[in-house]
Design a protein around this motif. Sequence first.
Motif, short mmCIF file in Angstrom:
data_model
loop_
_atom_site.label_atom_id
_atom_site.label_comp_id
_atom_site.label_asym_id
_atom_site.label_seq_id
_atom_site.Cartn_x
_atom_site.Cartn_y
_atom_site.Cartn_z
N ARG A 84 -10.64 -5.29 7.84
CA ARG A 84 -11.51 -4.88 8.95
C ARG A 84 -11.53 -5.94 10.05
NH1 ARG A 84 -15.77 -4.60 6.17
NH2 ARG A 84 -16.79 -6.51 6.86
N SER A 193 -15.58 1.16 4.23
CA SER A 193 -14.90 0.22 5.13
C SER A 193 -15.78 -0.95 5.51
CB SER A 193 -14.44 0.95 6.39
OG SER A 193 -15.55 1.45 7.11
N ASN A 194 -17.10 -0.87 5.27
CA ASN A 194 -17.99 -2.00 5.54
C ASN A 194 -18.09 -2.95 4.35
OD1 ASN A 194 -19.59 -0.60 3.73
ND2 ASN A 194 -21.04 0.11 5.27
N ASP A 504 -16.38 5.75 7.46
CA ASP A 504 -15.29 4.93 7.99
C ASP A 504 -15.16 5.16 9.49
OD1 ASP A 504 -12.92 3.46 8.27
OD2 ASP A 504 -11.66 5.17 7.70
N HIS A 506 -14.24 3.41 11.99
CA HIS A 506 -13.09 2.85 12.70
C HIS A 506 -11.77 3.48 12.29
CE1 HIS A 506 -15.68 -1.01 13.16
NE2 HIS A 506 -15.89 -0.18 14.16
N MET A 508 -10.26 3.03 9.26
CA MET A 508 -9.48 2.10 8.45
C MET A 508 -8.63 2.81 7.40
SD MET A 508 -10.80 -0.90 5.86
CE MET A 508 -11.36 -2.03 7.14
#
Length: 613
Positions: A84, A193-194, A504, A506, A508
């Motif tokens: 990330r 994704s975090n 998610d 972004h 990813m």
Amino acid sequence: MTDWAAPNLPTTKPNHPGGTDRLTVPNLPQRLQHELAKLDDNIPFRPRSRYIHHTWAQTFFSRPEYYFQPSTIEELQKIVTLARRTHKRVCVTGFGHSPSTLTLTSSWLINLDNICHILEWDVDGKPGHVRFEAGISLHNLNQQLAEKGYTLPNLGSIDVQSLAGVISTGTHGSSLSHGLLSQNITSLTILLSNSQLVTCSPQKNPDLFRAALLSLGSLGIITHMTFQTVPDFNISWSQRLVPLSDILDNWGDTFWKQREYTRVWWLPYLKRAVIWSADHTDLPLRAPNKTFYGGKFGYYLYHNLLALSNYFPRILPWVEWLIFGMQYGFQPNTYTMTAVEPVRTGLLMDCLYSQWVNEWALPLSKGPEAIRRLSAWINREPELLHSIPFPNASLYVHCPVEVRVSDTRQNQHHTGPANCRPFLDPTCKSEPTLYLNATLYRPYGRDPPCRDRYYEAFEWLMRDLGGKPHWAKNFLYTDRRHIEDMYSEDGDMQSFLRVRDESDPHGMFLGEWHMRNLPLHNSAAKPLVEEELSRRKMGLGWGDGVLWEGMVRGPGAGVDIDAGPEAMRTFLNQGAGAGMGVGQGGGDDTPTTMSQSFTSRTSEESFDVLVKD
């Protein structure tokens, strides 16, 4: 593996071309070293380079920048955090059994084979409820279950896949007493994704649960699951060659419910079919009969005849007659193959050679029409009998066409959690489901000349009959517009995409395959999406396999991930991604240790809390 073709042949080798011992430790770029220095160095970060990933069938290849095989969840979290922060796409693969581009990447590729342990037996005091790490294979899970007297109640055709992969693509078996394998899952834990772990179930974060049950790898990384197993049992199975009319004339419950498990391999030129069927039994174990096609001679004879047919397609009807005549007799009902095996091995079959697979789910009631129309087109009968608007002159196809069934309707025979149908479930809601699989072998890695015309006609017919493609297979002439129409009636696709974007924001976990097949209308705001750059043949030694290359869009495609803490907080809050550690002293803008950034929230917290400010 036991199968209609070659039950005594060894199982397929895993997807590690050249062996992982040939991989190298890369020199990390300065940006990555800078971000790595912020994290706990007690947790390994072990990228490898020079890895060539390929599908099991060697239809597609890719060269990821880095390849990872983490052994712990903390190591996996560290990879996601660094991806990330350095603007990398993350793709997860297991055995690579899907012959499509779904698991291809030029960015970071993760294999979960080492995250494979059983964690808890009889979860919450419920016998047979087992919690395990999602990288475990079906084979290894079933072996360990057998030691405790349990088994999975249903399987597909093979057991080399990881449980994460099985769930993510909608794997099924062939039985009207069972549905998708995911229907026996009672809870999942997924790494977003975090870098946070979130647990979901029918009662807790139910929308995330329904999305994760068939996620296509686009939500995050499934790390744990709890599965409802059953007491171990054996099956008695038999298979024989019959006229196709025997099946079509007794379609529906009359044929498909005679035994608990039934599958069919249809031979289109002979207008016959091989029926395999099985039931629970208390009989003693008995190995399959040894037959012509059960050894290496039959295996390599068929393989070489298929290779010859690439140059002389007209021999394929004769090949069908010879190979299946030698196996089952040249007249129907002259030979029956039988065995008694544990269900964990008896349901398996040998996939034989590299292959293209184009499988669709459609209403069971449409089965006779689908088979008769496709048969008429393949055998060049009058267009009035098939109404397929594609030419069939000089076209010859491989056999067999696989025919299987399932029933995913609630309150049927399966014992999975109620009202938790995956959003992207392609099966029928109002009746049992038929699966038709137009398999085309790739002898010695070479594509058959009939592929494009055959698949264009086959997919047109499936759409005409209200079918939906199996997500992990090769649907080549059906795109996001078709798929959006297929899932438009009940809003399930929109619900899935909403959860996906919250999980998610972004992109990813999004690649070219997702962009091509899912109606991701707001994809321009996802800077970590990987797009396709090129495809080219691998060259000598790899048959017609294609090397796929991609590139991550980068922050310029949307918000600048490095725009500063305030801009990032605003974007994450608006985009439902505030769970990246904002407000916890562990955001991407803060140099923290791994323990601070990864344990600020636990897997027991609500998904709604993670994605909202």
